[in-house]
Design a protein around this motif. Sequence first.
Motif, mmCIF file in Angstrom:
data_model
loop_
_atom_site.group_PDB
_atom_site.id
_atom_site.type_symbol
_atom_site.label_atom_id
_atom_site.label_comp_id
_atom_site.label_asym_id
_atom_site.label_seq_id
_atom_site.Cartn_x
_atom_site.Cartn_y
_atom_site.Cartn_z
ATOM 1 N N TYR A 19 -27.417 -34.306 18.763
ATOM 2 C CA TYR A 19 -27.668 -34.275 20.057
ATOM 3 C C TYR A 19 -26.472 -34.020 21.317
ATOM 4 C CZ TYR A 19 -29.709 -36.152 24.659
ATOM 5 O OH TYR A 19 -30.084 -35.887 25.877
ATOM 6 N N LYS A 20 -25.314 -34.158 20.782
ATOM 7 C CA LYS A 20 -24.196 -33.864 21.380
ATOM 8 C C LYS A 20 -23.669 -32.556 21.564
ATOM 9 C CE LYS A 20 -19.997 -34.842 23.638
ATOM 10 N NZ LYS A 20 -20.026 -35.254 24.816
ATOM 11 N N LEU A 21 -24.570 -31.609 20.808
ATOM 12 C CA LEU A 21 -24.064 -30.180 20.619
ATOM 13 C C LEU A 21 -24.374 -29.530 21.948
ATOM 14 C CD1 LEU A 21 -25.446 -29.315 16.976
ATOM 15 C CD2 LEU A 21 -23.224 -29.202 17.931
ATOM 16 N N CYS A 22 -25.317 -30.272 22.722
ATOM 17 C CA CYS A 22 -25.882 -29.585 24.089
ATOM 18 C C CYS A 22 -24.439 -29.433 24.855
ATOM 19 C CB CYS A 22 -26.786 -30.631 24.815
ATOM 20 S SG CYS A 22 -28.298 -30.624 24.098
ATOM 21 N N ASP A 23 -23.348 -30.651 24.931
ATOM 22 C CA ASP A 23 -22.215 -30.112 25.581
ATOM 23 C C ASP A 23 -21.245 -29.113 25.408
ATOM 24 O OD1 ASP A 23 -22.802 -32.180 27.511
ATOM 25 O OD2 ASP A 23 -22.017 -33.742 26.442
ATOM 26 N N TYR A 24 -21.526 -28.597 23.823
ATOM 27 C CA TYR A 24 -20.595 -27.669 23.254
ATOM 28 C C TYR A 24 -21.178 -26.573 23.634
ATOM 29 C CZ TYR A 24 -18.084 -31.262 20.670
ATOM 30 O OH TYR A 24 -17.246 -32.231 20.234
ATOM 31 N N LYS A 25 -22.375 -26.100 23.993
ATOM 32 C CA LYS A 25 -22.989 -25.131 24.228
ATOM 33 C C LYS A 25 -21.921 -23.800 25.090
ATOM 34 C CE LYS A 25 -28.158 -25.795 24.165
ATOM 35 N NZ LYS A 25 -29.268 -25.891 25.009
ATOM 36 N N VAL A 26 -21.584 -24.370 26.126
ATOM 37 C CA VAL A 26 -20.661 -23.522 27.075
ATOM 38 C C VAL A 26 -19.449 -23.103 26.401
ATOM 39 C CG1 VAL A 26 -21.550 -24.946 29.141
ATOM 40 C CG2 VAL A 26 -19.306 -25.366 28.128
ATOM 41 N N MET A 27 -19.096 -23.535 25.277
ATOM 42 C CA MET A 27 -17.951 -23.068 24.291
ATOM 43 C C MET A 27 -18.151 -22.420 23.404
ATOM 44 S SD MET A 27 -16.724 -27.205 24.338
ATOM 45 C CE MET A 27 -16.727 -28.260 25.722
ATOM 46 N N GLU A 87 -9.002 -32.255 33.641
ATOM 47 C CA GLU A 87 -9.540 -31.489 32.328
ATOM 48 C C GLU A 87 -10.704 -31.844 32.049
ATOM 49 O OE1 GLU A 87 -5.599 -30.015 30.101
ATOM 50 O OE2 GLU A 87 -5.498 -32.243 30.220
ATOM 51 N N ARG A 88 -11.716 -31.511 32.559
ATOM 52 C CA ARG A 88 -13.217 -31.986 32.352
ATOM 53 C C ARG A 88 -13.477 -31.944 31.022
ATOM 54 N NH1 ARG A 88 -16.600 -35.778 33.404
ATOM 55 N NH2 ARG A 88 -18.613 -35.331 33.660
ATOM 56 N N TYR A 89 -12.994 -30.612 30.385
ATOM 57 C CA TYR A 89 -13.798 -30.367 29.034
ATOM 58 C C TYR A 89 -13.183 -31.621 28.062
ATOM 59 C CZ TYR A 89 -9.310 -28.415 27.096
ATOM 60 O OH TYR A 89 -8.040 -28.310 26.553
ATOM 61 N N LYS A 90 -11.843 -31.754 28.369
ATOM 62 C CA LYS A 90 -11.328 -33.022 27.400
ATOM 63 C C LYS A 90 -12.298 -34.472 27.567
ATOM 64 C CE LYS A 90 -6.761 -31.327 26.440
ATOM 65 N NZ LYS A 90 -5.436 -31.611 26.689
ATOM 66 N N GLU A 91 -12.628 -34.453 28.785
ATOM 67 C CA GLU A 91 -13.389 -35.627 29.217
ATOM 68 C C GLU A 91 -14.666 -35.683 28.237
ATOM 69 O OE1 GLU A 91 -11.666 -36.444 33.366
ATOM 70 O OE2 GLU A 91 -13.712 -36.040 33.310
ATOM 71 N N VAL A 92 -15.103 -34.553 28.424
ATOM 72 C CA VAL A 92 -16.720 -34.220 27.848
ATOM 73 C C VAL A 92 -16.678 -34.260 26.271
ATOM 74 C CG1 VAL A 92 -18.162 -32.450 27.280
ATOM 75 C CG2 VAL A 92 -17.424 -33.015 29.727
ATOM 76 N N LEU A 93 -15.615 -33.934 25.726
ATOM 77 C CA LEU A 93 -15.314 -33.672 24.195
ATOM 78 C C LEU A 93 -14.686 -34.939 23.669
ATOM 79 C CD1 LEU A 93 -14.382 -29.953 23.548
ATOM 80 C CD2 LEU A 93 -16.448 -31.050 23.758
ATOM 81 N N SER A 94 -14.248 -35.858 24.070
ATOM 82 C CA SER A 94 -13.610 -37.040 23.684
ATOM 83 C C SER A 94 -14.549 -38.302 23.694
ATOM 84 C CB SER A 94 -12.564 -37.423 24.663
ATOM 85 O OG SER A 94 -11.549 -36.623 24.702
ATOM 86 N N SER A 95 -15.820 -38.118 24.317
ATOM 87 C CA SER A 95 -17.160 -39.015 24.399
ATOM 88 C C SER A 95 -18.158 -38.419 23.549
ATOM 89 C CB SER A 95 -17.263 -39.614 25.623
ATOM 90 O OG SER A 95 -18.227 -40.195 25.534
ATOM 91 N N ASN A 96 -19.046 -39.594 22.840
ATOM 92 C CA ASN A 96 -20.237 -38.982 22.272
ATOM 93 C C ASN A 96 -21.326 -39.211 23.454
ATOM 94 O OD1 ASN A 96 -20.114 -38.222 19.344
ATOM 95 N ND2 ASN A 96 -19.024 -40.232 19.143
#
Length: 332
Positions: free
Chosen positions: A77-85, A154-163
């Motif tokens: 489910y967390k993959l949604c946040d990785y789409k932009v990368m 560094e928004r992407y680090k905030e996003v990637l550091s949490s489930n």
Amino acid sequence: MTKIGIVIPYYGKFPNYFDLFLKSCEKNPTIDWLIFSDIAEEHPYPDNVHRIQMTFEELKKLFQSKFDFEIALDSPYKLCDYKVMTGYLFSDYLTGYDYWGYSDIDMLFGDIRKFLPDEIITQYDKVGHLGHLTLYHNTKEINTLFMKTIYGRERYKEVLSSNDHFSFTEWFQININDIFVNEGKTIWFCNDFFDVEAYEENFRRVTLQVEYDHLADRKWVIEKQATFASWEDGRVYQWRREHGEWVKKEYMYVHFQKRNMEVCIAPETTDRFLCVPNQFVPYADEIPTEYVRRSKKMGLLNKKHWNQWMKTTKYTIIEKTGPIRHMFRRKK
């Protein structure tokens, strides 16, 4: 013609109408789909849909190798946040593509190129502002733009550091669109699709109205009239009743988000069919009376709407009364 590659990492279970999704991809032969998955089911993958065998753990290992800090990816489910990368994470698979993108699979595509012609998309760094189908110009700068600092964070680090799920692809909290605008990049806010409102029993088209220079004024607009859809040999149409007649309008795709659909047709032999709540049924030149009646009944009950309303109301009450409840606990 621009070369487009759409990447979909998918784990779990495909929707029961996945074969229809593949058929709609096949009707867009100048666009490639790359599906990363370990799902072993056999499906009729067309030549332009490439299935890459990869377990979820292998995918997580690939993603982790791209960052020098520990990322959070405990569930698909967390993959949604990785789409932009995608352009950064799957760079080895996207060589030679002019644009890369991502899409959902709970949808059926129409004639994508008709709505996204080269003469328009080549003017933009990003095409689309929601998460179900979006394209990005395949350059190193654009592929790493998600790493840019915004509002001192560094928004992407905030996003990637949490489930937790941050909806980084869309408009909730600080998102990829904010970063693109902040960096002066161009976005085409394209709404030429039939996005079915998730919390309505019937098919009501929902759009997010937004302008590049007035992002704060964006608003969700849900059509009042319940409508239907059809897929006709590679084209998607919305059906509505006007002055006693059925009128069809073509769209780029139809998106059945958060909706179970019963397949009442044979995907392998059917080239056109109707989409009614919540079924795919044989095609007819007008919507059969039985589905119109059922639609009216579903609209009166509207279980999805009321269930969501109750969940939202409960959440709001809990949030608003939190300080009061904590105050009484401290007194005890």
